[in-house]
Design an enzyme around this catalytic site. Structure first.
Site, PDB file in Angstrom:
ATOM      1  N   CYS A  81       0.827  -1.205   0.000  1.00 17.04           N
ATOM      2  CA  CYS A  81       0.000   0.000   0.000  1.00 17.04           C
ATOM      3  C   CYS A  81       0.869   1.267   0.000  1.00 17.04           C
ATOM      4  O   CYS A  81       1.499   1.545  -1.015  1.00 17.04           O
ATOM      5  CB  CYS A  81      -0.995  -0.048   1.146  1.00 17.04           C
ATOM      6  SG  CYS A  81      -2.421   1.019   0.842  1.00 17.04           S
ATOM      7  N   HIS A 191      -3.240  -5.027   1.704  1.00 17.62           N
ATOM      8  CA  HIS A 191      -2.614  -5.432   2.963  1.00 17.62           C
ATOM      9  C   HIS A 191      -2.896  -6.917   3.167  1.00 17.62           C
ATOM     10  O   HIS A 191      -4.026  -7.268   3.515  1.00 17.62           O
ATOM     11  CB  HIS A 191      -3.244  -4.697   4.141  1.00 17.62           C
ATOM     12  CG  HIS A 191      -3.043  -3.223   4.128  1.00 17.62           C
ATOM     13  ND1 HIS A 191      -2.145  -2.584   4.940  1.00 17.62           N
ATOM     14  CD2 HIS A 191      -3.637  -2.256   3.400  1.00 17.62           C
ATOM     15  CE1 HIS A 191      -2.193  -1.286   4.716  1.00 17.62           C
ATOM     16  NE2 HIS A 191      -3.095  -1.067   3.786  1.00 17.62           N
ATOM     17  N   GLU A 193      -1.374  -8.557   5.526  1.00 12.40           N
ATOM     18  CA  GLU A 193      -1.016  -8.829   6.924  1.00 12.40           C
ATOM     19  C   GLU A 193      -2.202  -8.717   7.868  1.00 12.40           C
ATOM     20  O   GLU A 193      -2.125  -9.160   9.004  1.00 12.40           O
ATOM     21  CB  GLU A 193       0.128  -7.900   7.381  1.00 12.40           C
ATOM     22  CG  GLU A 193      -0.242  -6.445   7.637  1.00 12.40           C
ATOM     23  CD  GLU A 193      -0.462  -5.635   6.375  1.00 12.40           C
ATOM     24  OE1 GLU A 193      -0.310  -6.159   5.265  1.00 12.40           O
ATOM     25  OE2 GLU A 193      -0.805  -4.446   6.523  1.00 12.40           O
TER      26      GLU A 193
HETATM   27  N1  LIG Z   1      -3.334   1.825   3.623  1.00 11.49           N
HETATM   28  C1  LIG Z   1      -2.452   2.618   3.051  1.00 11.49           C
HETATM   29  O1  LIG Z   1      -1.243   2.398   3.116  1.00 11.49           O
HETATM   30  C2  LIG Z   1      -3.019   3.822   2.368  1.00 11.49           C
HETATM   31  C3  LIG Z   1      -2.002   4.611   1.595  1.00 11.49           C
HETATM   32  C4  LIG Z   1      -2.354   6.068   1.602  1.00 11.49           C
HETATM   33  N2  LIG Z   1      -3.574   6.343   0.879  1.00 11.49           N
HETATM   34  C5  LIG Z   1      -1.180   6.876   1.060  1.00 11.49           C
HETATM   35  O2  LIG Z   1      -1.301   7.619   0.153  1.00 11.49           O
HETATM   36  O3  LIG Z   1      -0.118   6.744   1.553  1.00 11.49           O
END
Ligand SMILES: NC(=O)CC[C@H](N)C(=O)O
Length: 211
Positions: A81, A191, A193
């Site tokens: 992410c 994610h 995890e």
């Molecule tokens: N769950 C996440 O890691 C979201 C990422 C977040 N939207 C960002 O721009 O960093």
């Protein structure tokens, strides 16, 4: 390598869940906040969180240049992410001064799934983990997630958003790339995890151990 030591970048984000997942697949897992810790690990996880915050903290903690150097030297890194955003060479919809660490030849769109679907869980086929038709897809969670909008020639696409959801309804983001690998670098928009599925961590620890 017997038991690989895998660090989790612990500046911001969901660090503990990654430590648990890494240990459950046989790695020695520890937090990384200092340059000496980053120098000592065999592989690194950049967790989900807020990519703009992690970007700023990487510079404040004097880890950014060292991380770029270690990536150029071939350090295996898994970004989930926000971590995926940080591994991307190029970013769309970042803040004005946002930088990435880079290493993967991809264009990532931040917050790509939009506000109305900030968060969802889905089952995904992932190349090498839960191949299409294996009947054992990976359970994944997307939280204000990015996607990979373009991937370079050397990038292996591991997962895309399916054309229909589990109820058979068409999905707006169908076909978008949400997991990819380029050499020792692994990235997922989701994610793994937090859904208790440790197979992505198993893949990464295998990469760290020389797979
Ligand atoms: N769950 C996440 O890691 C979201 C990422 C977040 N939207 C960002 O721009 O960093």
């Amino acid at each position: 390598m017997s038991t690989p030591t895998v660090g989790v970048l612990a500046l911001q984000g969901d660090v503990r869940e990654h430590l648990t997942a890494l240990e459950s697949v046989g790695a020695r897992a520890l937090t990384v906040r200092r340059p000496a810790e980053l120098t000592a690990v065999d592989g690194l996880v950049i967790p989900g969180g807020e990519s703009t915050t992690i970007d700023k903290l990487l510079r404040i903690f004097e880890l950014r240049d060292l991380l770029q150097t270690r990536i150029k030297e071939g350090l295996p890194v898994y970004g989930s992410c926000a971590g995926m955003i940080l591994l991307a060479d190029r970013i769309l919809d970042g803040t004005a001064d946002q930088q990435t660490v880079g290493g993967m030849d991809v264009v990532v769109r931040r917050n790509a799934f939009g506000r109305q679907v900030d968060s969802f869980e889905t089952d995904l086929d992932v190349v090498g983990i839960a191949d299409a038709g294996s009947g054992d897809p990976v359970r994944t969670a997307f939280i204000r997630a990015p996607w990979i909008e373009e991937a370079g020639r050397d990038v292996e696409v591991l997962a895309r958003i399916p054309a229909v959801d589990t109820q058979g309804r068409p999905v707006a983001a169908a076909g978008r790339i949400v997991a990819a690998r380029q050499g020792p670098l692994l990235a997922t928009a989701f994610h793994p995890e937090i859904t208790g599925d440790t197979r992505v961590h198993g893949l990464f620890v295998g990469m760290v151990a020389g797979g």
